[in-house]
Design a protein around this motif. Structure first.
Motif, PDB file in Angstrom:
ATOM      1  N   LEU A   9      -0.123  -4.690   5.431  1.00 46.43           N
ATOM      2  CA  LEU A   9      -0.590  -3.986   4.252  1.00 46.43           C
ATOM      3  C   LEU A   9      -2.062  -3.643   4.481  1.00 46.43           C
ATOM      4  N   VAL A  10      -2.359  -2.359   4.473  1.00 51.39           N
ATOM      5  CA  VAL A  10      -3.708  -1.868   4.712  1.00 51.39           C
ATOM      6  C   VAL A  10      -4.373  -1.600   3.367  1.00 51.39           C
ATOM      7  N   VAL A  11      -5.472  -2.289   3.106  1.00 49.36           N
ATOM      8  CA  VAL A  11      -6.208  -2.086   1.866  1.00 49.36           C
ATOM      9  C   VAL A  11      -7.343  -1.106   2.155  1.00 49.36           C
ATOM     10  N   VAL A  34      -2.641   1.001   0.641  1.00 49.21           N
ATOM     11  CA  VAL A  34      -3.015   1.070  -0.777  1.00 49.21           C
ATOM     12  C   VAL A  34      -4.450   1.580  -0.836  1.00 49.21           C
ATOM     13  N   ASP A  35      -4.654   2.709  -1.507  1.00 48.29           N
ATOM     14  CA  ASP A  35      -5.970   3.362  -1.471  1.00 48.29           C
ATOM     15  C   ASP A  35      -6.374   3.822  -2.862  1.00 48.29           C
ATOM     16  N   ASP A  36      -7.661   3.575  -3.202  1.00 50.63           N
ATOM     17  CA  ASP A  36      -8.166   3.993  -4.516  1.00 50.63           C
ATOM     18  C   ASP A  36      -8.958   5.297  -4.450  1.00 50.63           C
ATOM     19  N   ASP A  37      -8.986   5.934  -3.272  1.00 54.04           N
ATOM     20  CA  ASP A  37      -9.664   7.221  -3.083  1.00 54.04           C
ATOM     21  C   ASP A  37     -11.113   7.170  -3.555  1.00 54.04           C
ATOM     22  N   ALA A  38     -11.841   6.145  -3.108  1.00 55.92           N
ATOM     23  CA  ALA A  38     -13.261   6.020  -3.471  1.00 55.92           C
ATOM     24  C   ALA A  38     -14.091   5.692  -2.237  1.00 55.92           C
ATOM     25  N   PRO A  79      -1.048   4.859  -4.178  1.00 58.84           N
ATOM     26  CA  PRO A  79      -2.374   4.988  -4.792  1.00 58.84           C
ATOM     27  C   PRO A  79      -2.655   3.790  -5.691  1.00 58.84           C
ATOM     28  N   GLY A  80      -3.892   3.344  -5.704  1.00 58.44           N
ATOM     29  CA  GLY A  80      -4.227   2.224  -6.586  1.00 58.44           C
ATOM     30  C   GLY A  80      -5.310   1.349  -5.995  1.00 58.44           C
ATOM     31  N   THR A  81      -5.662   0.314  -6.743  1.00 58.76           N
ATOM     32  CA  THR A  81      -6.702  -0.634  -6.352  1.00 58.76           C
ATOM     33  C   THR A  81      -6.097  -2.016  -6.252  1.00 58.76           C
ATOM     34  N   VAL A  82      -6.313  -2.674  -5.129  1.00 60.67           N
ATOM     35  CA  VAL A  82      -5.817  -4.033  -4.960  1.00 60.67           C
ATOM     36  C   VAL A  82      -6.701  -4.987  -5.761  1.00 60.67           C
ATOM     37  N   ALA A  83      -6.077  -5.787  -6.597  1.00 57.34           N
ATOM     38  CA  ALA A  83      -6.808  -6.715  -7.454  1.00 57.34           C
ATOM     39  C   ALA A  83      -6.842  -8.123  -6.894  1.00 57.34           C
ATOM     40  N   GLY A  88      -0.753 -16.571   1.850  1.00 58.54           N
ATOM     41  CA  GLY A  88       0.468 -17.333   2.072  1.00 58.54           C
ATOM     42  C   GLY A  88       1.277 -16.720   3.185  1.00 58.54           C
ATOM     43  N   SER A  89       2.487 -17.160   3.318  1.00 59.29           N
ATOM     44  CA  SER A  89       3.373 -16.632   4.342  1.00 59.29           C
ATOM     45  C   SER A  89       4.706 -16.263   3.684  1.00 59.29           C
ATOM     46  N   PRO A  90       4.846 -15.012   3.233  1.00 59.42           N
ATOM     47  CA  PRO A  90       3.942 -13.887   3.449  1.00 59.42           C
ATOM     48  C   PRO A  90       2.811 -13.852   2.413  1.00 59.42           C
ATOM     49  N   PHE A  91       1.886 -12.902   2.608  1.00 57.04           N
ATOM     50  CA  PHE A  91       0.862 -12.613   1.618  1.00 57.04           C
ATOM     51  C   PHE A  91       1.488 -11.873   0.442  1.00 57.04           C
ATOM     52  N   LEU A  92       0.979 -12.136  -0.757  1.00 56.50           N
ATOM     53  CA  LEU A  92       1.399 -11.393  -1.934  1.00 56.50           C
ATOM     54  C   LEU A  92       0.186 -10.611  -2.429  1.00 56.50           C
ATOM     55  N   VAL A  93       0.316  -9.293  -2.414  1.00 50.78           N
ATOM     56  CA  VAL A  93      -0.799  -8.419  -2.764  1.00 50.78           C
ATOM     57  C   VAL A  93      -0.487  -7.743  -4.091  1.00 50.78           C
ATOM     58  N   LYS A  94      -1.401  -7.895  -5.056  1.00 48.41           N
ATOM     59  CA  LYS A  94      -1.187  -7.337  -6.389  1.00 48.41           C
ATOM     60  C   LYS A  94      -2.241  -6.265  -6.674  1.00 48.41           C
ATOM     61  N   THR A  95      -1.821  -5.200  -7.361  1.00 44.83           N
ATOM     62  CA  THR A  95      -2.740  -4.125  -7.718  1.00 44.83           C
ATOM     63  C   THR A  95      -3.113  -4.211  -9.195  1.00 44.83           C
TER      64      THR A  95
END
Length: 306
Positions: A9-11, A34-38, A79-83, A88-95
């Motif tokens: 997952l590329v932030v 996941v990109d916030d275009d900023a 599109p969005g911002t990772v919050a 962990g295994s796996p990682f949990l990424v929330k926006t």
């Protein structure tokens, strides 16, 4: 319903992130950007010193890069911002929008945010007529007299360096006195200096016309160079436990690994070289090393299974 599992997952989907994504997609890895275009260069009108794209806008170059990555079916965009990144295994990424994604690895390409002086007109001119990289833009001003903002030893050195491009250079110290050594260095290079406090910038739609001072007449100039301080654009690295080094960059090893296993970083967030070309190179390297690490993990699991 559990979200699909990505390899990476590329932030951040600017130049380092897109470069890494292209490398990983061509390696068959399932990835999400996941990109916030900023991006930090969002206000820049043109990018220079970049082979095959010299003089195009960063927006044009990014659009071409996105089109390149989209050709590969294993690459996905959101599109969005990772919050939050739950390690962990796996990682949990929330926006911030409520989406949640699982991934074996995370690549931070979150960039840096420039700290802009709180001076009227500064923000409006940023990236248009206020510039931080001479190697990207000084050539276009070589027939002009330019100004350099700041009073540190690095600022004094950059003022002298600018004279290798520009017709004349004036250092603006914003009310701060120079040391004897700094003044002598400027004098030997025949560089002028204004030490009065800067009260504002006169401009037209971000095009600098003059620098205004307290107790000094306006200085007419069209281009102002700054060596700005910067901070992490996103708090994710620190929140995830990644170590930062003295200048606020993310600590990475030669393989773009952070101090948290499974989290990598590339681009401006982990290097002081802030150009599109170096961001692209950094992303390519990170993509290669992540692909190799994933394969090593796969082989390790195979051997453990017996």
């Amino acid at each position: 319903m559990e979200s699909p599992l990505f390899d990476v997952l590329v932030v951040g989907g600017s130049f380092s992130g897109l470069s890494a994504a292209l490398t990983l997609a061509r390696s068959g890895r399932r990835l999400l950007i996941v990109d916030d275009d900023a991006p930090c260069n969002k206000t820049s009108e043109k990018a220079y010193n970049l082979l095959t794209n010299d003089g195009l806008s960063p927006h044009e170059i990014k659009a071409k890069a996105i089109a390149d990555v989209r050709k590969y079916p294993s690459a996905h965009f959101s599109p969005g911002t990772v919050a939050e990144i739950a390690v962990g295994s796996p990682f949990l990424v929330k926006t911030t929008g409520g989406q949640a994604y699982r991934s074996q690895t995370v690549l931070l390409c979150t960039g840096m945010a420039d700290i802009i002086p709180d001076i009227p007109g500064f923000a409006a001119c940023w990236g248009k007529s206020i510039i931080h990289c001479p190697y990207c833009h000084a050539y276009e001003q070589q027939a002009s007299h330019v100004a350099m903002f700041g009073n540190s030893d690095d600022d004094v050195a950059l003022a002298g360096l600018l004279k290798t491009w520009n017709k004349g250079v004036t250092l603006l110290t914003n009310g701060r006195p120079l040391s004897t050594d700094q003044q002598q260095l400027l004098d030997k290079q025949q560089l002028s200096v204004i030490t009065a406090p800067v009260s504002g910038l006169r401009h037209h739609d971000g095009r600098l016309l003059a620098v205004l001072f307290d107790g000094h007449e306006p200085f007419n100039v069209r281009d102002l160079f700054v060596n700005p301080l910067a901070k992490q654009h996103s708090p994710l690295a620190e929140q995830s436990g990644c170590e930062l080094i003295e200048n606020g960059l993310i600590r990475v090893d030669d393989f773009h690994r952070t101090t948290v296993p499974g989290i990598y970083a590339a681009g401006d967030c982990c290097t002081a070289f802030r150009t599109i070309s170096t961001a692209i190179a950094s992303g390519t390297q990170a993509g290669i090393f992540i692909h190799q690490d994933l394969h090593k993990n796969y082989l390790k699991a195979l051997m453990e299974d017996g």
